[in-house]
Design an enzyme around this catalytic site. Structure first.
Site, PDB file in Angstrom:
ATOM      1  N   GLY A 143       0.773  -1.090   0.067  1.00 51.76           N
ATOM      2  CA  GLY A 143       0.197   0.043   0.113  1.00 51.76           C
ATOM      3  C   GLY A 143       0.894   1.136  -0.065  1.00 51.76           C
ATOM      4  CB  ILE A 144       0.268   4.547  -0.128  1.00 47.67           C
ATOM      5  CG1 ILE A 144       1.003   5.700  -0.619  1.00 47.67           C
ATOM      6  CG2 ILE A 144      -1.126   4.915   0.557  1.00 47.67           C
ATOM      7  CD1 ILE A 144       0.510   6.562  -1.816  1.00 47.67           C
ATOM      8  N   GLY A 145       2.149   4.874   2.206  1.00 45.89           N
ATOM      9  CA  GLY A 145       2.390   5.507   3.681  1.00 45.89           C
ATOM     10  C   GLY A 145       3.879   5.100   3.944  1.00 45.89           C
TER      11      GLY A 145
ATOM     12  CB  ILE B 233       4.821   1.154   7.347  1.00 44.58           C
ATOM     13  CG1 ILE B 233       5.047   1.452   8.634  1.00 44.58           C
ATOM     14  CG2 ILE B 233       5.096  -0.356   7.334  1.00 44.58           C
ATOM     15  CD1 ILE B 233       3.902   0.984   9.870  1.00 44.58           C
TER      16      ILE B 233
ATOM     17  CD  GLU C  72      -6.218  -2.487  -2.315  1.00 46.27           C
ATOM     18  OE1 GLU C  72      -6.205  -1.314  -1.952  1.00 46.27           O
ATOM     19  OE2 GLU C  72      -6.715  -3.540  -2.035  1.00 46.27           O
TER      20      GLU C  72
ATOM     21  N   GLY D 243      -9.036  -2.869   0.328  1.00 50.60           N
ATOM     22  CA  GLY D 243      -8.688  -4.344   0.022  1.00 50.60           C
ATOM     23  C   GLY D 243      -7.947  -4.954   1.201  1.00 50.60           C
TER      24      GLY D 243
END
Length: 432
Positions: free
Chosen positions: A207-209, A211, A230, A328
């Protein structure tokens, strides 16, 4: 063939009580949405379904509440503000079913989205998102596309012939970007711990961010990773440009990066433009756990906001206040664990600085808790959690009892809260 119109003509199609579905994220239809408020004096009860909008528009402000109302599949800061003003509501969903279920509940009277310029065959690309876009186009009564030379052409199942479009608006705005979130020391500690459990040839979802970005940085010494995700991020692009991502060991879509939406910086948008190694497919396919599981050694990496001592994760809310969305997370976690050799990771900081409602002062609190906050949504069932990672370590809850889970989660909580959490676990009957 589609008829070329201007924004004012498009707005004439908006009637009281109609349902508008807008494309999401970086390809939201800026010209249409930025002018939508101008018809507020002649319409009422118009619903706009959106997802992760990046830009703020006047129609979502409280002064237009009688005319327009937002229903969102994933909150962004824009939607949180609209919700505070009483002009938005969240649609609970698992992302791979959001388009199917939303169209089941209510088809669009008008679909409006952004697209690339047409090719010589009359096809445009829906570009950076196919979460629900193509499926909504197929079900909408009226389809309007803003074609824009700044919208990248991507491949997959995002191609639409203009013969299937009712109206086209010529546009020329820049796409919104997401600045790269720099990694903190905590991020890098967590990122390295996760990277240690990823092998050459694995297939990843990120995902994003901070971490996820730290995980991407920590994977630079790996070889031949695949991507089935996703969201395609700037961090994954960096791995691909470095030759770390090749996809050569994938079982489906070999040698291809598979995604449902793309969001990041301008370099990322340039990277995916006319790039045959990237495939943007309907999220109902990409995030289907059974499809995810078809790739061996699929690794899912997600973050959460709060974990209770049984393993339940709230990843979308602060108590009853909606913050983002389920997205997701369950799709990818379950899919990864169904994959042969697959693994799933849930990562979080051990603490957060939270404002005390009584004193107004910020105080450090544990993000590993005895019970989730009152009203909190369970984004990920405790039945589906595998690895949990904080800056204090990694534990695997797979197959563990409640008693064992409580002990393990306390062991990766911040040391200053471990005694308190142990006492609470006894009080709750999790430890005896």
């Amino acid at each position: 063939m589609a008829e070329f119109i201007n924004v004012e003509q498009a707005l004439e199609l908006v009637k009281s009580g109609c349902h508008i579905i807008a494309s999401m994220g970086a390809v939201e239809p800026q010209d249409f949405l930025s002018s939508l408020h101008s018809v507020a004096d002649r319409v009422k009860d118009v619903t706009i379904t959106n997802c992760l909008p990046l830009l703020s528009y006047k129609y979502s402000q409280s002064e237009y509440r009688g005319s327009f109302f937002c229903e969102s599949l994933f909150y962004s800061p824009v939607m949180r503000k609209a919700h505070e003003m009483g002009n938005a509501s969240y649609i609970p969903n698992h992302l791979h079913q959001c388009g199917v279920k939303r169209n089941f509940y209510r088809n669009a009277d008008i679909y409006v989205g952004a697209a690339s310029l047409p090719d010589k065959h009359g096809y445009v690309s829906l570009s950076l998102s196919n979460i629900y876009e193509k499926r909504s186009i197929e079900n909408a009564s009226i389809v309007i596309l803003e074609i824009n030379p700044n919208v990248p052409r991507t491949f997959g199942d995002v191609e639409i012939n203009l013969s299937d479009v009712d109206y086209v608006i010529r546009s020329d705005y820049e796409l919104p970007t997401l600045p790269f979130v720099e990694c903190t020391d905590k991020d890098m500690i967590i990122g390295r711990m996760i990277a240690e459990r990823i092998d050459d040839g694995d297939c990843i979802q990120l995902g994003i961010g901070g971490i996820p970005n730290a995980v991407a940085k920590s994977l630079m010494d790996k070889k031949d990773l695949g991507v089935h995700t996703e969201m395609l991020t700037t961090g994954i692009m960096d791995l691909a440009k470095a030759g770390v991502v090749t996809g050569k060991h994938k079982q489906i879509h070999k040698d291809r990066i598979v995604t449902s939406f793309i969001m990041g910086n301008k370099e990322l948008y340039d990277f995916v433009d006319d790039n045959p190694s990237v495939r943007v497919f309907d999220c109902n396919y990409v995030n289907d756990p059974d499809v995810i599981a078809r790739n061996d050694n699929q690794v899912s990496i997600n973050t959460t906001m709060e974990v209770d001592l049984t393993g339940q994760c709230c990843s979308e809310a602060i108590g009853s206040v909606q913050y983002s969305g389920t997205g997701g997370q369950a799709d990818t976690v379950i899919g990864a664990q169904k994959s042969r050799g697959g693994r799933s990771f849930i990562a979080l900081y051990s603490t957060a600085n939270v404002r005390n409602a009584e004193t107004g002062e910020r105080e450090e609190t544990s993000k590993i808790v005895g019970c989730l906050k009152a009203g909190a949504a369970v984004s990920l069932s405790r039945n589906d959690v595998e690895y949990v990672v904080t800056e204090y370590g990694t534990v695997c809850l797979k197959g563990a009892s409640i008693r064992e889970r409580a002990k393990m989660l306390i062991s990766v909580a911040h040391p200053k809260f471990r005694e308190e959490l142990t006492a609470e676990a006894y009080k709750l009957g999790l430890l005896t």
